[in-house]
Design a protein around this motif. Structure first.
Motif, PDB file in Angstrom:
ATOM      1  N   GLU A  58       0.810  -1.224   0.000  1.00  0.00           N
ATOM      2  CA  GLU A  58       0.000   0.000   0.000  1.00  0.00           C
ATOM      3  C   GLU A  58       0.845   1.277   0.000  1.00  0.00           C
ATOM      4  OE1 GLU A  58      -2.278  -3.103   2.419  1.00  0.00           O
ATOM      5  OE2 GLU A  58      -0.239  -2.353   2.396  1.00  0.00           O
ATOM      6  N   HIS A  59       2.023   1.213   0.566  1.00  0.00           N
ATOM      7  CA  HIS A  59       2.863   2.406   0.691  1.00  0.00           C
ATOM      8  C   HIS A  59       4.029   2.414  -0.302  1.00  0.00           C
ATOM      9  CE1 HIS A  59       0.521   3.458   4.170  1.00  0.00           C
ATOM     10  NE2 HIS A  59       0.747   2.261   4.674  1.00  0.00           N
ATOM     11  N   ALA A  60       3.966   1.544  -1.278  1.00  0.00           N
ATOM     12  CA  ALA A  60       5.032   1.505  -2.281  1.00  0.00           C
ATOM     13  C   ALA A  60       5.017   2.794  -3.093  1.00  0.00           C
ATOM     14  CB  ALA A  60       4.839   0.306  -3.206  1.00  0.00           C
ATOM     15  N   PRO A  61       6.179   3.382  -3.332  1.00  0.00           N
ATOM     16  CA  PRO A  61       6.213   4.587  -4.169  1.00  0.00           C
ATOM     17  C   PRO A  61       5.909   4.221  -5.624  1.00  0.00           C
ATOM     18  CG  PRO A  61       8.435   3.866  -3.650  1.00  0.00           C
ATOM     19  CD  PRO A  61       7.503   2.974  -2.879  1.00  0.00           C
ATOM     20  N   ARG A  62       5.320   5.138  -6.340  1.00  0.00           N
ATOM     21  CA  ARG A  62       5.095   4.941  -7.770  1.00  0.00           C
ATOM     22  C   ARG A  62       6.464   5.024  -8.438  1.00  0.00           C
ATOM     23  NH1 ARG A  62       0.342   5.631 -10.440  1.00  0.00           N
ATOM     24  NH2 ARG A  62      -0.177   4.086  -8.896  1.00  0.00           N
ATOM     25  N   PRO A  63       6.858   4.010  -9.203  1.00  0.00           N
ATOM     26  CA  PRO A  63       8.199   4.061  -9.811  1.00  0.00           C
ATOM     27  C   PRO A  63       8.303   5.121 -10.904  1.00  0.00           C
ATOM     28  CG  PRO A  63       7.024   2.077 -10.494  1.00  0.00           C
ATOM     29  CD  PRO A  63       6.160   2.773  -9.496  1.00  0.00           C
ATOM     30  N   ASP A  64       9.496   5.658 -11.038  1.00  0.00           N
ATOM     31  CA  ASP A  64       9.804   6.588 -12.118  1.00  0.00           C
ATOM     32  C   ASP A  64      10.203   5.818 -13.375  1.00  0.00           C
ATOM     33  OD1 ASP A  64       9.688   9.155 -10.590  1.00  0.00           O
ATOM     34  OD2 ASP A  64      11.280   8.166  -9.439  1.00  0.00           O
TER      35      ASP A  64
END
Length: 149
Positions: A58-64
């Motif tokens: 749930e807290h995973a950053p959105r990858p670039d």
């Protein structure tokens, strides 16, 4: 383009089931100019759970940037790529296919599914590290990427 002086990390999702390739990628990215936060998904199902921020991510950053192998367990990279590029929330994340396959059919299919680039993994250790460093240099210091949401 990312500011090399900024200490905000660039988020990369590596979708790779081979522990040796994961280890080499981590080592190569450590030597880059940009601070990288690398998250690893071991298969396509886990990659989509991370991207969709499903439990326990749930807290995973959105990858670039996404580095995607094609030959994965549970759901292969072709299916993952197709789902990413069909999703309005995910389609603008650049996907670099990084795989052992040099088959013309795989290359054509990846581009048909809107991969941003296709790179065949070298079998030579030093060459593999050079390729990952080149990806790091091009995608994280030269290319202008969309802002993360």
């Amino acid at each position: 383009m990312f500011d090399a002086q900024a200490r905000t990390p660039v988020h990369i999702l590596l979708v790779e089931d081979n522990p040796g390739d994961v280890r080499l990628t981590v080592e190569a990215l450590k030597e880059g100019k940009i601070l990288v936060d690398l998250q690893v998904a071991r298969d396509g199902v886990e990659a989509l759970a991370i991207l969709r921020r499903e439990a326990p991510f749930e807290h995973a950053p959105r990858p670039d940037l996404i580095l995607l192998d094609l030959n994965l367990p549970r759901m292969d990279g072709r299916q993952v790529l197709e789902i990413i590029k069909a999703d309005a929330q995910l389609r603008y994340i650049p996907v670099v296919v990084l795989t052992t396959s040099a088959a013309e059919q795989d290359i054509l299919q990846a581009y048909h599914l809107h991969a941003n680039c296709y790179i065949t993994k070298p079998v030579d250790l030093e060459q593999f590290i050079r390729v990952v460093k080149a990806i790091d240099n091009f995608w994280l210091t030269i290319v202008c990427l969309p802002q993360n949401s």
